[in-house]
Design a protein around this motif. Structure first.
Motif, short mmCIF file in Angstrom:
data_model
loop_
_atom_site.label_atom_id
_atom_site.label_comp_id
_atom_site.label_asym_id
_atom_site.label_seq_id
_atom_site.Cartn_x
_atom_site.Cartn_y
_atom_site.Cartn_z
N ILE A 34 0.84 -1.20 0.00
CA ILE A 34 0.00 0.00 0.00
C ILE A 34 0.87 1.24 0.00
O ILE A 34 0.64 2.19 -0.77
N ASP A 35 1.90 1.27 0.85
CA ASP A 35 2.79 2.43 0.93
C ASP A 35 3.54 2.64 -0.38
O ASP A 35 3.70 3.78 -0.83
N LEU A 36 3.97 1.56 -1.01
CA LEU A 36 4.67 1.67 -2.29
C LEU A 36 3.75 2.27 -3.36
O LEU A 36 4.15 3.15 -4.13
N ALA A 37 2.51 1.79 -3.40
CA ALA A 37 1.56 2.30 -4.40
C ALA A 37 1.21 3.75 -4.12
O ALA A 37 1.10 4.57 -5.06
N ALA A 38 1.04 4.11 -2.85
CA ALA A 38 0.74 5.50 -2.49
C ALA A 38 1.90 6.41 -2.91
O ALA A 38 1.67 7.51 -3.43
N ALA A 55 -1.72 7.04 7.26
CA ALA A 55 -2.36 5.88 6.65
C ALA A 55 -3.45 5.46 7.62
O ALA A 55 -3.17 5.22 8.80
N GLY A 56 -4.68 5.42 7.16
CA GLY A 56 -5.75 5.11 8.09
C GLY A 56 -6.95 4.50 7.42
O GLY A 56 -7.05 4.43 6.20
N GLY A 57 -7.87 4.09 8.28
CA GLY A 57 -9.09 3.47 7.80
C GLY A 57 -8.81 2.16 7.10
O GLY A 57 -9.61 1.69 6.30
N ILE A 58 -7.65 1.54 7.43
CA ILE A 58 -7.31 0.30 6.73
C ILE A 58 -8.28 -0.79 7.15
O ILE A 58 -8.57 -0.98 8.32
N ILE A 86 -4.76 9.73 -1.07
CA ILE A 86 -4.71 8.63 -2.03
C ILE A 86 -5.65 7.52 -1.54
O ILE A 86 -5.48 7.00 -0.44
N ALA A 87 -6.63 7.17 -2.36
CA ALA A 87 -7.51 6.04 -2.06
C ALA A 87 -6.82 4.78 -2.57
O ALA A 87 -6.34 4.75 -3.70
N ILE A 88 -6.78 3.77 -1.72
CA ILE A 88 -6.11 2.52 -2.06
C ILE A 88 -7.12 1.38 -2.01
O ILE A 88 -7.90 1.27 -1.07
N ILE A 107 -7.05 4.78 3.10
CA ILE A 107 -6.67 6.10 2.61
C ILE A 107 -5.26 6.38 3.11
O ILE A 107 -4.96 6.13 4.28
N VAL A 108 -4.43 6.91 2.25
CA VAL A 108 -3.07 7.31 2.62
C VAL A 108 -2.90 8.77 2.24
O VAL A 108 -3.31 9.18 1.15
N ILE A 109 -2.32 9.55 3.13
CA ILE A 109 -2.02 10.94 2.81
C ILE A 109 -0.51 11.05 2.62
O ILE A 109 0.27 10.68 3.50
N MET A 110 -0.14 11.54 1.45
CA MET A 110 1.26 11.74 1.10
C MET A 110 1.54 13.24 1.00
O MET A 110 0.65 14.00 0.62
N VAL A 111 2.76 13.64 1.33
CA VAL A 111 3.16 15.04 1.26
C VAL A 111 4.38 15.15 0.36
O VAL A 111 5.35 14.40 0.53
#
Length: 159
Positions: A34-38, A55-58, A86-88, A107-111
């Motif tokens: 997930i982190d790689l895709a985000a 990263a949340g709501g997993i 980012i929706a995963i 959902i992952v939030i990237m900066v």
């Protein structure tokens, strides 16, 4: 990059080293994918190096088995000044049948950051379709919910 890339799909084969004690793919392996895709999605959108801020709501919906073809779909659903939500969605299947089933979502939030690690502006994403608008509105609702959770979590932080 001329046009920002809003979405990406990464594919992996679940390998024996990804398995937990129960014989299914370990949640930590899924979280790594997930982190790689985000990262790939946010870098494709921003054209910058990006770091994970949240990263949340997993939700682990169904197990992944060794030998499954795993698809991790990531797409931008909201942008801030330097952040991208980012929706995963993770799907898996036996590669011989290709009958995909959803296994995980979050959902992952990237900066986006510059060479000094400082936040840097990202292109604004504007929803166009009805589905885009719904996902964008959900991202905004989730931001408010996270703020409430952060306030409640203060009790656990060292002062």
């Amino acid at each position: 990059m001329d046009t920002p890339q809003r979405s990406i799909t990464l594919r992996f084969l679940a390998e024996p080293q990804d398995v937990n004690f129960g014989g299914k793919v370990h949640g930590g392996a899924v979280m790594k994918w997930i982190d790689l895709a985000a990262y790939a999605c946010s870098a494709g959108w921003s054209g910058r190096y990006c770091v994970t801020a949240y990263a949340g709501g997993i939700r682990f919906i169904a197990p992944i088995h060794v030998g499954n073809l795993v698809e991790v779909e990531a797409k931008v659903i909201h942008t801030g000044n330097s952040s991208m939500h980012i929706a995963i969605e993770v799907n898996a299947c036996d590669p011989k049948s290709l009958n995909k089933r959803q296994t995980t979502q979050c959902i992952v939030i990237m900066v986006a950051v510059d060479e000094s690690g400082e936040k840097i502006k990202v292109p604004t994403w504007v929803p166009e379709t009805e589905e885009d608008i719904k996902q964008h509105e959900t991202a905004i609702k989730l931001m408010a919910m996270r703020q409430t959770i952060n306030e409640e979590m203060e009790i656990f932080r060292d002062k």
